[in-house]
Write a protein that holds these residues in place. Structure first.
Motif, PDB file in Angstrom:
ATOM      1  N   TYR A   1       2.405  26.590  30.316  1.00  0.00           N
ATOM      2  CA  TYR A   1       2.081  25.414  31.124  1.00  0.00           C
ATOM      3  C   TYR A   1       2.681  25.620  32.515  1.00  0.00           C
ATOM      4  O   TYR A   1       3.890  25.655  32.676  1.00  0.00           O
TER       5      TYR A   1
ATOM      6  N   SER B   1      -2.369  25.403  35.414  1.00  0.00           N
ATOM      7  CA  SER B   1      -2.898  24.883  34.151  1.00  0.00           C
ATOM      8  C   SER B   1      -3.844  23.720  34.425  1.00  0.00           C
ATOM      9  O   SER B   1      -3.663  22.960  35.382  1.00  0.00           O
TER      10      SER B   1
ATOM     11  N   ALA C   1      -2.371  19.774  29.854  1.00  0.00           N
ATOM     12  CA  ALA C   1      -1.349  18.722  29.764  1.00  0.00           C
ATOM     13  C   ALA C   1      -1.727  17.701  28.694  1.00  0.00           C
ATOM     14  O   ALA C   1      -0.876  17.238  27.930  1.00  0.00           O
TER      15      ALA C   1
ATOM     16  N   LEU D   1       3.099  16.507  33.538  1.00  0.00           N
ATOM     17  CA  LEU D   1       3.186  16.272  32.099  1.00  0.00           C
ATOM     18  C   LEU D   1       4.087  15.073  31.796  1.00  0.00           C
ATOM     19  O   LEU D   1       3.754  14.233  30.943  1.00  0.00           O
TER      20      LEU D   1
END
Length: 274
Positions: free
Chosen positions: A55, A59, A64, A95
């Protein structure tokens, strides 16, 4: 529902890990890592075997969402960056924001931070500082950023890569003048170095010696403005000069109010009534 742990990791020296960090990394179901290869070195050092999920800054939003889905379905996860605290100039903030919006429990497991470490050893004022992250490569955004902070009296902290350091130092000189600066690189590593000098001295130094390593740049703030000699008439003239340049009266009053002891309403009243 599971928990997302925001876990700080060493910024260089692997011995700067904490018992709690290791315990959490060992206990979660999976770890979301900026670079799985970097994180794997840390895990191998402490004999932790754990599933890693990539991540990073490139990304997709779906990545996420997939991580958040797994946590909502009962798994516990940790998010780590390559070095230091996740979410500080780091994609982890996306995130964490997503998990917060979904009502997922987010806990912090603090660790080393390059920003705080650099401030601590800079030799500059530490009571008030502003972390400005990386400057944009877009010239317009870059110059707007520097313009917006050039009058801040608190210490300023920037990140910079070695190949862009000289250009950044020249931009600092253009907007800040020849202030004191501490250039911190490779913190906690074998070649840790903190150079304390002026911006012009740093430019000369790195013209002769190519920069190496990632830098944290700590710059002294602007001097406190001396408003004692400015009269209300002078302040009014300053406002009118800005208006002549095309700035709206309210904005001109707001700007000069910040530079003097007079309020925006005081200045605006004189512009309207005189």
């Amino acid at each position: 529902m599971g928990t997302l742990y925001v876990v700080g990791t060493p910024i260089g020296n692997m011995e700067d890990v904490t018992f709690r960090q290791l315990k959490v990394l060992e206990s979660v179901d999976f770890i979301a890592a900026e670079d799985t290869r970097v994180t794997l070195k840390l895990l191998n050092r402490y004999e932790i075997k754990k599933t890693l999920v990539s991540y990073h800054g490139h990304s997709t939003p779906e990545c996420a969402r997939n991580i958040a889905d797994r946590i909502q379905n009962g798994e516990n996860a940790a998010i780590v960056t390559d070095a230091g605290m996740p979410c500080i100039s780091d994609p982890g903030e996306v995130l964490v924001k997503l998990c917060a919006e979904r009502g997922i429990d987010v806990k912090v497991v603090p660790g080393p931070s390059a920003v705080i470490s650099a401030i601590a050893v800079s030799g500059l004022m530490t009571s008030r500082f502003s972390f400005e992250g990386f400057l944009s490569v877009n010239k317009k955004q870059r110059y707007e950023h520097l313009e917006s902070v050039k009058n801040d009296t608190g210490t300023l902290v920037f990140y910079e890569a070695p190949h862009k350091l000289l250009n950044t130092l020249n931009d600092f000189y253009k907007y800040f003048g020849d202030r004191k600066i501490s250039l911190c690189r490779e913190l906690t590593k074998i070649h840790e170095e903190v150079l304390r000098m002026t911006i012009s001295e740093a430019i000369d130094y790195y013209n002769d010696k190519p920069p190496k390593g990632e830098y944290v740049l700590v710059i002294e703030g602007a001097p406190e403005p001396d408003h004692s000699e400015i009269t209300i008439e002078q302040a009014e003239n300053m406002v009118r000069s800005l208006i002549d340049e095309g700035i709206k009266p309210s904005e001109a009053c707001k700007k000069i109010a910040k530079e003097t002891d007079f309020t925006k309403s005081q200045l605006y009243s004189r512009i309207v009534n005189n």
